[in-house]
Scaffold this motif. Structure first.
Motif, PDB file in Angstrom:
ATOM      1  N   ALA A 176       0.860  -1.190   0.000  1.00 24.10           N
ATOM      2  CA  ALA A 176       0.000   0.000   0.000  1.00 24.10           C
ATOM      3  C   ALA A 176       0.892   1.234   0.000  1.00 24.10           C
ATOM      4  O   ALA A 176       1.575   1.515   0.984  1.00 24.10           O
ATOM      5  CB  ALA A 176      -0.922  -0.003   1.222  1.00 24.10           C
ATOM      6  N   ILE A 177       0.880   1.961  -1.116  1.00 22.55           N
ATOM      7  CA  ILE A 177       1.737   3.131  -1.297  1.00 22.55           C
ATOM      8  C   ILE A 177       0.941   4.394  -1.049  1.00 22.55           C
ATOM      9  O   ILE A 177      -0.140   4.575  -1.620  1.00 22.55           O
ATOM     10  CB  ILE A 177       2.325   3.151  -2.722  1.00 22.55           C
ATOM     11  N   ASP A 178       1.447   5.272  -0.213  1.00 27.70           N
ATOM     12  CA  ASP A 178       0.842   6.590   0.002  1.00 27.70           C
ATOM     13  C   ASP A 178       1.779   7.608  -0.632  1.00 27.70           C
ATOM     14  O   ASP A 178       2.812   7.980  -0.055  1.00 27.70           O
ATOM     15  CB  ASP A 178       0.678   6.867   1.506  1.00 27.70           C
ATOM     16  N   VAL A 179       1.431   8.037  -1.833  1.00 26.44           N
ATOM     17  CA  VAL A 179       2.309   8.920  -2.598  1.00 26.44           C
ATOM     18  C   VAL A 179       2.457  10.271  -1.905  1.00 26.44           C
ATOM     19  O   VAL A 179       3.557  10.835  -1.844  1.00 26.44           O
ATOM     20  CB  VAL A 179       1.788   9.090  -4.039  1.00 26.44           C
ATOM     21  N   ASP A 180       1.348  10.800  -1.382  1.00 27.24           N
ATOM     22  CA  ASP A 180       1.408  12.111  -0.732  1.00 27.24           C
ATOM     23  C   ASP A 180       2.258  12.077   0.533  1.00 27.24           C
ATOM     24  O   ASP A 180       3.044  12.991   0.791  1.00 27.24           O
ATOM     25  CB  ASP A 180      -0.015  12.604  -0.409  1.00 27.24           C
ATOM     26  N   GLU A 181       2.090  11.031   1.323  1.00 22.25           N
ATOM     27  CA  GLU A 181       2.844  10.892   2.563  1.00 22.25           C
ATOM     28  C   GLU A 181       4.268  10.391   2.311  1.00 22.25           C
ATOM     29  O   GLU A 181       5.135  10.483   3.176  1.00 22.25           O
ATOM     30  CB  GLU A 181       2.115   9.912   3.490  1.00 22.25           C
ATOM     31  N   ARG A 182       4.483   9.844   1.120  1.00 27.89           N
ATOM     32  CA  ARG A 182       5.759   9.219   0.754  1.00 27.89           C
ATOM     33  C   ARG A 182       6.112   8.089   1.714  1.00 27.89           C
ATOM     34  O   ARG A 182       7.191   8.037   2.302  1.00 27.89           O
ATOM     35  CB  ARG A 182       6.892  10.246   0.684  1.00 27.89           C
ATOM     36  N   ALA A 187       7.382  -1.276  -7.669  1.00 28.40           N
ATOM     37  CA  ALA A 187       6.065  -0.703  -7.371  1.00 28.40           C
ATOM     38  C   ALA A 187       6.164   0.777  -7.022  1.00 28.40           C
ATOM     39  O   ALA A 187       5.383   1.601  -7.515  1.00 28.40           O
ATOM     40  CB  ALA A 187       5.407  -1.482  -6.237  1.00 28.40           C
ATOM     41  N   VAL A 188       7.116   1.139  -6.181  1.00 30.43           N
ATOM     42  CA  VAL A 188       7.205   2.547  -5.763  1.00 30.43           C
ATOM     43  C   VAL A 188       7.851   3.408  -6.848  1.00 30.43           C
ATOM     44  O   VAL A 188       7.609   4.620  -6.918  1.00 30.43           O
ATOM     45  CB  VAL A 188       7.935   2.699  -4.420  1.00 30.43           C
ATOM     46  N   ALA A 189       8.660   2.795  -7.717  1.00 33.41           N
ATOM     47  CA  ALA A 189       9.302   3.552  -8.798  1.00 33.41           C
ATOM     48  C   ALA A 189       8.290   4.085  -9.807  1.00 33.41           C
ATOM     49  O   ALA A 189       8.571   5.072 -10.508  1.00 33.41           O
ATOM     50  CB  ALA A 189      10.331   2.678  -9.516  1.00 33.41           C
ATOM     51  N   TYR A 236       7.749   1.847   5.348  1.00 28.08           N
ATOM     52  CA  TYR A 236       8.986   2.512   4.973  1.00 28.08           C
ATOM     53  C   TYR A 236       8.742   3.964   4.565  1.00 28.08           C
ATOM     54  O   TYR A 236       7.731   4.275   3.914  1.00 28.08           O
ATOM     55  CB  TYR A 236       9.637   1.821   3.766  1.00 28.08           C
ATOM     56  N   ARG A 237       9.696   4.808   4.882  1.00 28.79           N
ATOM     57  CA  ARG A 237       9.745   6.161   4.330  1.00 28.79           C
ATOM     58  C   ARG A 237      10.291   6.069   2.901  1.00 28.79           C
ATOM     59  O   ARG A 237      11.261   5.362   2.641  1.00 28.79           O
ATOM     60  CB  ARG A 237      10.663   7.048   5.177  1.00 28.79           C
ATOM     61  N   LEU A 238       9.679   6.793   1.987  1.00 31.04           N
ATOM     62  CA  LEU A 238      10.117   6.802   0.592  1.00 31.04           C
ATOM     63  C   LEU A 238      10.803   8.115   0.254  1.00 31.04           C
ATOM     64  O   LEU A 238      10.517   9.151   0.851  1.00 31.04           O
ATOM     65  CB  LEU A 238       8.934   6.583  -0.344  1.00 31.04           C
ATOM     66  N   HIS A 239      11.674   8.072  -0.735  1.00 31.24           N
ATOM     67  CA  HIS A 239      12.399   9.252  -1.182  1.00 31.24           C
ATOM     68  C   HIS A 239      12.147   9.477  -2.666  1.00 31.24           C
ATOM     69  O   HIS A 239      11.951   8.521  -3.422  1.00 31.24           O
ATOM     70  CB  HIS A 239      13.894   9.079  -0.930  1.00 31.24           C
TER      71      HIS A 239
END
Length: 454
Positions: free
Chosen positions: A96-102, A118-120, A201-204
């Protein structure tokens, strides 16, 4: 120990239950590396955390030894067990990816490649290691050193929360404010404290990188220069410098097959024009044999693993070192030139950057200030070659080692039990044994580089 009632176990779990005699048993028990041939009594693939807790309960009830498997990359097969229960997480694949929250919640049946791809799609990334097929559960609980470490820290530095099934069957949500001791321990303490079923995880923002393979001839000047330039470079640059015989790849001239080369994996997480400036001194060290470094998407950094039937067998040793001067590099190359193994490698990973900005006691990984990680390996041609190859690895490692003894738990092999205190020195070890006593006093989770309860 009791006899396993297979029919009752099949009734108990919705997920796959695989036992000897099933058509897919041999495939299911297979691991990434060769050298082990464990035959579990049962392999269970739970479909949710409640079923994970059910497998833990089954291990208590039967007395059978329990092994937990994510990607099956442990070099000595600790994710399987003869005559015991393998808890295989591969069916836990929700993301489950939260793009706004990263941020991303990812279940631990996913691989590093699965999550990275997936996150890329959103121009985002979290750093794992350098293999797409490694399970995120194993690499994260051990630390996670890879292509983005110097810029964005280790994998554990980007863990915000986790879901953990403990030895008593509880399903805990842990973070800095909830079960903080357990949250600390699972970030670098390995699989000693429970079964992590998902991580947050925190995303960058990483829309792309400049990366790929840079192959150079392996002279002392080139190897020393590559390591030195990479260590001094901006932290956007992370490299893995493998010194090894040139493999028979299509882009390597036939006359160079088997000659010593630098097989460098390069990743610059910043603008392409800056990457060219930073990489120029490394490229200038020698005329490249192959230069595949170019602007790419981050998932392209993970090279194809190749044949599923290839299961390499090697003897290896991991260490940290503080100095890699020209004289030492020269000695290492001399040992590589005269090694008994046709395929051998010494791998250098300059660290620093974001890795070193985290306090040693902030997570269970305790080697933040070490500038270089080194791996020495010799591949085996059969069991009769093991003794001489092990001795070569030990002697080469002893030559390289300087500074305090240290080891990275994810790369420990046969030496895991004897070197656990090097992976977790002094105060870290004592704290981990206390957490172990609280969450796994009976040492159910012992198929790992084990930390016994205090």
């Amino acid at each position: 120990m009791t006899t396993l009632d297979v029919s009752a176990v099949r009734t108990r779990f919705t997920g796959q239950v695989i036992v000897p005699g099933d058509t897919d048993y041999d495939t299911a028990r297979g691991l990434f590396y060769g050298g082990t041939d464990s035959r579990p009594a049962v392999i269970i693939r739970p479909v949710d955390p409640t079923e994970v807790a059910g497998v833990v309960a089954l291990a208590h009830e039967t007395g059978l030894e329990l092994a937990v498997r994510c990607g099956g990359h442990n070099p000595v097969g600790l994710s399987s067990v003869d005559g015991g229960i393998v808890l295989d997480l591969r069916q836990l694949r929700a993301i489950a990816i939260d793009v706004d929250e990263r941020t991303v919640w990812a279940q631990t049946g996913l691989t590093a490649g699965d999550v990275t791809k997936a996150v890329a799609e959103h121009g985002l990334a979290v750093g794992f290691g350098d293999s797409a097929t490694v399970g995120i559960g194993g690499i994260t609980t051990g630390g996670g050193v890879g292509f983005l470490s110097r810029k964005y820290g280790m994998t554990i530095d980007n863990v915000l929360a986790a879901e953990v099934v403990t030895a008593d069957g509880q399903i805990l949500q842990v973070d800095a404010g909830s079960h903080p001791d357990l949250f600390w321990a699972i970030r670098g303490g390995g699989g000693n404290f429970g079964v992590v079923t998902r991580f947050k995880y925190r995303l960058h923002e990483v829309p792309g990188v400049t990366g790929g393979l840079l192959m150079l001839p392996a002279t002392a000047d080139v190897v020393h220069g590559f390591i030195t330039e990479a260590a001094a470079a901006p932290e956007e640059l992370s490299v893995i410098v493998n010194v090894m015989p040139a493999p028979p790849m299509p882009f390597v001239p036939a006359e160079l097959h088997g000659s010593m080369v630098v097989f460098g994996l390069v990743c610059y997480a910043g603008p392409a024009d800056e990457a060219e400036k930073v990489l120029a001194p490394i490229r200038a060290l020698a005329e490249p044999i192959a230069d595949m470094v170019r602007p790419i998407t981050y998932p392209e950094m993970f090279m194809e693993e190749g044949d599923d039937d290839y299961h390499p067998t090697a003897t290896a040793r991991n260490l940290f070192t503080d100095q890699l001067d020209h004289a030492l590099v020269t000695q290492i190359l001399e040992r590589l030139d005269t090694a008994p193994a046709p395929m051998r490698v010494t791998q250098f990973r300059p660290l620093g950057g974001a890795v070193s900005r985290v306090a040693d006691d902030a997570t269970a990984y305790s080697h933040r200030g070490r500038p270089f990680m080194v791996n020495v390996a010799a591949f085996l041609d059969g069991p009769d070659t093991k003794a001489e190859r092990e001795q070569w690895v030990l002697d080469t490692s002893a030559l390289i080692a300087n500074g305090e003894p240290g080891a990275y738990v994810n790369f420990l092999a046969e030496d895991g039990a004897e070197r656990a205190r090097e992976a977790w020195p002094a105060g870290t070890w004592e704290r981990l044994t206390q957490v172990k006593r609280q969450y796994d006093p009976g040492n159910l989770f012992r198929r790992n580089v084990n930390i016994p309860p205090a």
